[in-house]
Design a protein around this motif. Structure first.
Motif, PDB file in Angstrom:
ATOM      1  N   ILE A  96       0.841  -1.198   0.000  1.00 54.45           N
ATOM      2  CA  ILE A  96       0.000   0.000   0.000  1.00 54.45           C
ATOM      3  C   ILE A  96       0.875   1.245   0.000  1.00 54.45           C
ATOM      4  CG2 ILE A  96      -1.769   1.258   1.315  1.00 54.45           C
ATOM      5  CD1 ILE A  96      -2.694  -1.431   2.402  1.00 54.45           C
ATOM      6  N   ALA A  97       0.389   2.305  -0.621  1.00 53.41           N
ATOM      7  CA  ALA A  97       1.124   3.563  -0.699  1.00 53.41           C
ATOM      8  C   ALA A  97       1.576   4.017   0.685  1.00 53.41           C
ATOM      9  CB  ALA A  97       0.258   4.632  -1.355  1.00 53.41           C
ATOM     10  N   GLY A  98       2.883   4.327   0.806  1.00 60.77           N
ATOM     11  CA  GLY A  98       3.451   4.792   2.067  1.00 60.77           C
ATOM     12  C   GLY A  98       3.798   3.696   3.051  1.00 60.77           C
ATOM     13  N   LYS A  99       3.457   2.449   2.757  1.00 61.40           N
ATOM     14  CA  LYS A  99       3.730   1.338   3.658  1.00 61.40           C
ATOM     15  C   LYS A  99       4.981   0.558   3.216  1.00 61.40           C
ATOM     16  CE  LYS A  99       0.119   2.095   6.225  1.00 61.40           C
ATOM     17  NZ  LYS A  99       0.247   2.547   7.638  1.00 61.40           N
ATOM     18  N   SER A 100       5.411  -0.372   4.087  1.00 57.09           N
ATOM     19  CA  SER A 100       6.586  -1.196   3.810  1.00 57.09           C
ATOM     20  C   SER A 100       6.222  -2.670   3.877  1.00 57.09           C
ATOM     21  CB  SER A 100       7.711  -0.898   4.805  1.00 57.09           C
ATOM     22  OG  SER A 100       8.115   0.452   4.730  1.00 57.09           O
ATOM     23  N   GLN A 101       7.047  -3.488   3.232  1.00 54.40           N
ATOM     24  CA  GLN A 101       6.869  -4.940   3.264  1.00 54.40           C
ATOM     25  C   GLN A 101       8.203  -5.587   3.637  1.00 54.40           C
ATOM     26  OE1 GLN A 101       4.067  -7.175   2.613  1.00 54.40           O
ATOM     27  NE2 GLN A 101       5.614  -8.488   3.563  1.00 54.40           N
ATOM     28  N   ASP A 102       8.189  -6.476   4.643  1.00 55.63           N
ATOM     29  CA  ASP A 102       9.386  -7.237   5.012  1.00 55.63           C
ATOM     30  C   ASP A 102       9.423  -8.535   4.222  1.00 55.63           C
ATOM     31  OD1 ASP A 102      10.278  -5.379   6.861  1.00 55.63           O
ATOM     32  OD2 ASP A 102       9.130  -6.274   8.495  1.00 55.63           O
ATOM     33  N   PHE A 103      10.626  -8.895   3.750  1.00 53.24           N
ATOM     34  CA  PHE A 103      10.825 -10.131   3.008  1.00 53.24           C
ATOM     35  C   PHE A 103      11.824 -11.010   3.766  1.00 53.24           C
ATOM     36  CE2 PHE A 103       9.440  -7.025  -0.053  1.00 53.24           C
ATOM     37  CZ  PHE A 103       8.555  -7.714  -0.861  1.00 53.24           C
ATOM     38  N   ILE A 104      11.477 -12.281   3.914  1.00 57.40           N
ATOM     39  CA  ILE A 104      12.325 -13.239   4.629  1.00 57.40           C
ATOM     40  C   ILE A 104      13.092 -14.092   3.613  1.00 57.40           C
ATOM     41  CG2 ILE A 104      12.389 -15.150   6.269  1.00 57.40           C
ATOM     42  CD1 ILE A 104       9.760 -14.120   7.423  1.00 57.40           C
ATOM     43  N   VAL A 105      14.413 -14.034   3.687  1.00 55.65           N
ATOM     44  CA  VAL A 105      15.275 -14.831   2.814  1.00 55.65           C
ATOM     45  C   VAL A 105      15.807 -16.010   3.621  1.00 55.65           C
ATOM     46  CG1 VAL A 105      17.322 -14.856   1.345  1.00 55.65           C
ATOM     47  CG2 VAL A 105      15.936 -12.777   1.521  1.00 55.65           C
ATOM     48  N   THR A 106      15.631 -17.216   3.089  1.00 55.52           N
ATOM     49  CA  THR A 106      16.127 -18.431   3.741  1.00 55.52           C
ATOM     50  C   THR A 106      17.242 -19.035   2.898  1.00 55.52           C
ATOM     51  OG1 THR A 106      13.960 -18.875   4.711  1.00 55.52           O
ATOM     52  CG2 THR A 106      15.521 -20.709   4.633  1.00 55.52           C
ATOM     53  N   PHE A 107      18.360 -19.320   3.544  1.00 58.35           N
ATOM     54  CA  PHE A 107      19.525 -19.934   2.894  1.00 58.35           C
ATOM     55  C   PHE A 107      19.684 -21.332   3.476  1.00 58.35           C
ATOM     56  CE2 PHE A 107      24.392 -20.162   2.971  1.00 58.35           C
ATOM     57  CZ  PHE A 107      24.469 -20.686   1.695  1.00 58.35           C
ATOM     58  N   SER A 108      19.497 -22.369   2.635  1.00 62.66           N
ATOM     59  CA  SER A 108      19.520 -23.751   3.126  1.00 62.66           C
ATOM     60  C   SER A 108      20.395 -24.628   2.234  1.00 62.66           C
ATOM     61  CB  SER A 108      18.093 -24.312   3.185  1.00 62.66           C
ATOM     62  OG  SER A 108      17.410 -24.074   1.954  1.00 62.66           O
ATOM     63  N   PRO A 109      21.712 -24.543   2.348  1.00 65.81           N
ATOM     64  CA  PRO A 109      22.622 -25.359   1.529  1.00 65.81           C
ATOM     65  C   PRO A 109      22.672 -26.808   2.012  1.00 65.81           C
ATOM     66  CG  PRO A 109      23.863 -24.084   3.127  1.00 65.81           C
ATOM     67  CD  PRO A 109      22.428 -23.668   3.293  1.00 65.81           C
ATOM     68  N   ASP A 110      22.817 -27.733   1.061  1.00 66.22           N
ATOM     69  CA  ASP A 110      22.868 -29.149   1.456  1.00 66.22           C
ATOM     70  C   ASP A 110      24.255 -29.761   1.310  1.00 66.22           C
ATOM     71  OD1 ASP A 110      23.142 -29.430  -1.288  1.00 66.22           O
ATOM     72  OD2 ASP A 110      21.392 -30.722  -1.562  1.00 66.22           O
ATOM     73  N   HIS A 111      25.271 -28.969   0.878  1.00 61.54           N
ATOM     74  CA  HIS A 111      26.643 -29.479   0.827  1.00 61.54           C
ATOM     75  C   HIS A 111      27.613 -28.302   0.899  1.00 61.54           C
ATOM     76  CE1 HIS A 111      25.980 -28.410  -3.418  1.00 61.54           C
ATOM     77  NE2 HIS A 111      27.292 -28.345  -3.539  1.00 61.54           N
ATOM     78  N   GLU A 112      28.871 -28.609   1.107  1.00 62.31           N
ATOM     79  CA  GLU A 112      29.878 -27.559   1.280  1.00 62.31           C
ATOM     80  C   GLU A 112      30.211 -26.876  -0.036  1.00 62.31           C
ATOM     81  OE1 GLU A 112      34.550 -27.735   2.184  1.00 62.31           O
ATOM     82  OE2 GLU A 112      33.348 -28.014   4.005  1.00 62.31           O
ATOM     83  N   SER A 113      30.194 -25.557  -0.038  1.00 69.35           N
ATOM     84  CA  SER A 113      30.618 -24.748  -1.177  1.00 69.35           C
ATOM     85  C   SER A 113      30.723 -23.299  -0.717  1.00 69.35           C
ATOM     86  CB  SER A 113      29.639 -24.846  -2.346  1.00 69.35           C
ATOM     87  OG  SER A 113      30.027 -23.946  -3.388  1.00 69.35           O
ATOM     88  N   LEU A 114      31.681 -22.572  -1.285  1.00 69.56           N
ATOM     89  CA  LEU A 114      31.847 -21.154  -0.959  1.00 69.56           C
ATOM     90  C   LEU A 114      31.138 -20.254  -1.958  1.00 69.56           C
ATOM     91  CD1 LEU A 114      35.652 -21.097  -0.023  1.00 69.56           C
ATOM     92  CD2 LEU A 114      33.680 -21.536   1.459  1.00 69.56           C
ATOM     93  N   TYR A 115      30.478 -20.841  -2.959  1.00 70.88           N
ATOM     94  CA  TYR A 115      29.980 -20.031  -4.069  1.00 70.88           C
ATOM     95  C   TYR A 115      28.486 -20.200  -4.341  1.00 70.88           C
ATOM     96  CZ  TYR A 115      34.972 -19.703  -4.690  1.00 70.88           C
ATOM     97  OH  TYR A 115      36.309 -19.491  -4.474  1.00 70.88           O
TER      98      TYR A 115
END
Length: 302
Positions: A96-115
């Motif tokens: 809505i005009a003038g309002k804000s929305q929060d977004f939830i980011v989930t990071f769920s890796p299943d193996h080792e990696s730096l990238y």
């Protein structure tokens, strides 16, 4: 009628880094988008990893095989299980005009990696891209990590799960062990630190860089212990003009220790070529890991 331009403000600019997570666990974080226009905005969240053209985009040569020296892969490592490593909620809705929305980011890796990486786009009314954010994250099998220097590995990996031969089996069958497999057996990783001393009037100003030693916070009880680190070969480094701020210490879970490394050319330094020295950085947590730190120091003109 009156035309109105939709406008928004995002709490994140360009890169949203989720940091380090233990493989198999999850991390969540939030960002906010504010509607600064006078009309209600319809939005949707799009991830490049879920794009219908992703298979076509993957046919291009990766940057390490082309002339580009930059790591430009927006969609990096993905999960072996086929599920997206990043997810964002809510995926669509209205602000809505003038309002804000929060977004939830989930990071769920299943193996080792730096990238691990992905590209998030905030699309308004199904056509206007309002924000482009690169999602990044790293996962390790053990709750410790070292950052800094020049990366010596390849940022693109195959999603094929393979079971490589052991060293004894490979030698028995006459196979040549790949270099990367050899490093896994040796359990020693390499990091290159480059220190450039600027030649000028004040020759006492040192060249400075840093390493980061971190301990990953995890819900597993067994890993709620400090990570110990220590350097060896210090006497040789000191003779060559190197100074390491912290030669040993501990890092609490969830914390990162920045280690400053400086260099001043010694009196007998030959400026015609770089000075190269090596030290071993050892980390002790649930296991013991070793990093071969190669210091490359040189004098450059101002």
């Amino acid at each position: 009628g009156r035309g109105v331009m939709p406008s928004t403000v995002c709490s994140v600019e360009e890169v949203f880094n989720m940091g380090y997570v233990l493989a198999g666990e999850k991390a969540t974080s939030t960002f906010k988008i504010q509607n600064t226009s006078t009309l209600t905005l319809q939005y949707s969240i799009q991830l490049d990893s879920l794009s219908s053209t992703r298979d076509k985009d993957q046919q291009r040569l990766p940057s390490f095989l082309t002339s580009s020296s930059q790591r430009t892969e927006i969609v990096g490592t993905q999960n072996y299980n086929g599920l997206s490593v990043f997810s964002v909620l809510p995926a669509q809705g209205e602000i809505i005009a003038g309002k804000s929305q929060d977004f939830i980011v989930t990071f769920s890796p299943d193996h080792e990696s730096l990238y691990y990486s992905d590209c998030l786009k905030v699309v308004l009314f199904g056509k206007k891209i309002a924000h482009v954010i690169q999602l990044k994250g790293a996962a390790r099998d053990h709750p410790m990590f070292v950052e800094g220097g020049i990366p010596l590995d390849v940022p693109v990996e195959s999603l094929a799960v393979t079971s490589p031969l052991s060293s004894q089996e490979a030698l028995k069958e006459g196979h040549v062990l790949p270099l990367i497999f050899y490093y896994k057996i040796a359990s020693v990783k390499s990091i290159v630190l480059v220190l450039e001393h600027i030649e000028g009037e004040n020759s006492l100003v040192p060249a400075v860089t840093e390493l980061k030693v971190g301990a990953i916070w995890t819900a597993q009880l067994a890993s709620k212990k400090k990570v110990e680190f220590s350097f060896d070969n210090l006497s040789v480094l000191q003779e060559k003009g190197f100074t390491i701020e912290s030669v040993k210490g501990t890092v609490d879970p969830g914390q990162v220790k920045c280690i400053s490394v400086s260099w001043v050319p010694p009196a007998d330094f030959d400026a015609n070529g770089p000075l190269i020295e090596t030290a071993l950085l050892t980390l002790k947590g649930d296991i013991t890991e070793s990093y071969r730190i190669r210091f490359v120091a040189k004098v450059v003109s101002a």
